[in-house]
Design a protein around this motif. Structure first.
Motif, PDB file in Angstrom:
ATOM      1  N   CYS A  47       0.834  -1.202   0.000  1.00 15.93           N
ATOM      2  CA  CYS A  47       0.000   0.000   0.000  1.00 15.93           C
ATOM      3  C   CYS A  47       0.872   1.258   0.000  1.00 15.93           C
ATOM      4  O   CYS A  47       1.933   1.300   0.625  1.00 15.93           O
ATOM      5  N   VAL A  48       0.391   2.282  -0.679  1.00 14.04           N
ATOM      6  CA  VAL A  48       1.099   3.562  -0.741  1.00 14.04           C
ATOM      7  C   VAL A  48       1.427   4.069   0.657  1.00 14.04           C
ATOM      8  O   VAL A  48       2.533   4.546   0.913  1.00 14.04           O
ATOM      9  N   GLY A  49       0.484   3.945   1.572  1.00  9.82           N
ATOM     10  CA  GLY A  49       0.699   4.427   2.936  1.00  9.82           C
ATOM     11  C   GLY A  49       1.858   3.729   3.628  1.00  9.82           C
ATOM     12  O   GLY A  49       2.619   4.357   4.376  1.00  9.82           O
ATOM     13  N   ASP A  50       2.003   2.427   3.383  1.00 10.54           N
ATOM     14  CA  ASP A  50       3.115   1.684   3.987  1.00 10.54           C
ATOM     15  C   ASP A  50       4.451   2.133   3.389  1.00 10.54           C
ATOM     16  O   ASP A  50       5.452   2.242   4.097  1.00 10.54           O
ATOM     17  N   ILE A  51       4.454   2.404   2.084  1.00  9.92           N
ATOM     18  CA  ILE A  51       5.669   2.909   1.431  1.00  9.92           C
ATOM     19  C   ILE A  51       5.989   4.302   1.974  1.00  9.92           C
ATOM     20  O   ILE A  51       7.142   4.609   2.299  1.00  9.92           O
ATOM     21  N   GLN A  52       4.960   5.130   2.107  1.00 20.57           N
ATOM     22  CA  GLN A  52       5.138   6.491   2.628  1.00 20.57           C
ATOM     23  C   GLN A  52       5.732   6.461   4.032  1.00 20.57           C
ATOM     24  O   GLN A  52       6.651   7.228   4.343  1.00 20.57           O
ATOM     25  N   ASP A  53       5.233   5.570   4.881  1.00 19.72           N
ATOM     26  CA  ASP A  53       5.760   5.464   6.240  1.00 19.72           C
ATOM     27  C   ASP A  53       7.254   5.126   6.234  1.00 19.72           C
ATOM     28  O   ASP A  53       8.020   5.661   7.030  1.00 19.72           O
ATOM     29  N   LYS A  54       7.669   4.262   5.318  1.00 20.58           N
ATOM     30  CA  LYS A  54       9.067   3.820   5.277  1.00 20.58           C
ATOM     31  C   LYS A  54       9.987   4.922   4.752  1.00 20.58           C
ATOM     32  O   LYS A  54      11.088   5.093   5.253  1.00 20.58           O
TER      33      LYS A  54
END
Length: 104
Positions: A47-54
């Motif tokens: 998910c984009v959000g998981d990539i963003q968090d990283k």
């Protein structure tokens, strides 16, 4: 396949890291697919959000990066509800590696 678009997409360290991390999504994004019901599986998708968090960048920057990489053919996107999941396009990556080995 436009090689120049691929190399432009890879000319940024964060985008390169995203592509590397997506090679092993289970290892690099442990909470991936948290928004999906158990019966839905998006193999290798993150998910984009998981990539963003990283990467710790704004959602708009991450979305822009992912869009560039998708347009270059390096990533595939799958939507489920309001979430978009990205995974590597292994076919394109293989062709780029072959191009580098043969032509460069």
């Amino acid at each position: 396949m436009k090689h120049i678009d691929i190399f432009k997409a890879l000319s940024n360290e964060t985008r390169l890291n995203i592509l590397k991390w997506l090679k092993e999504p289970e290892k690099n994004f442990p909470k991936q697919q948290a928004h999906l019901p158990k019966e839905v599986s998006i193999e290798g998708g993150v998910c984009v959000g998981d990539i963003q968090d990283k990467v710790n960048l704004s959602q708009s920057t991450v979305s822009h990066y992912l869009s560039l990489m998708q347009k270059a053919g390096l990533l595939e996107a799958v939507r489920y509800g309001q979430w978009t999941y990205y995974r590597r396009n292994e076919d394109t990556i293989k062709k780029v590696a072959e191009f580098m080995e043969k032509e460069m």
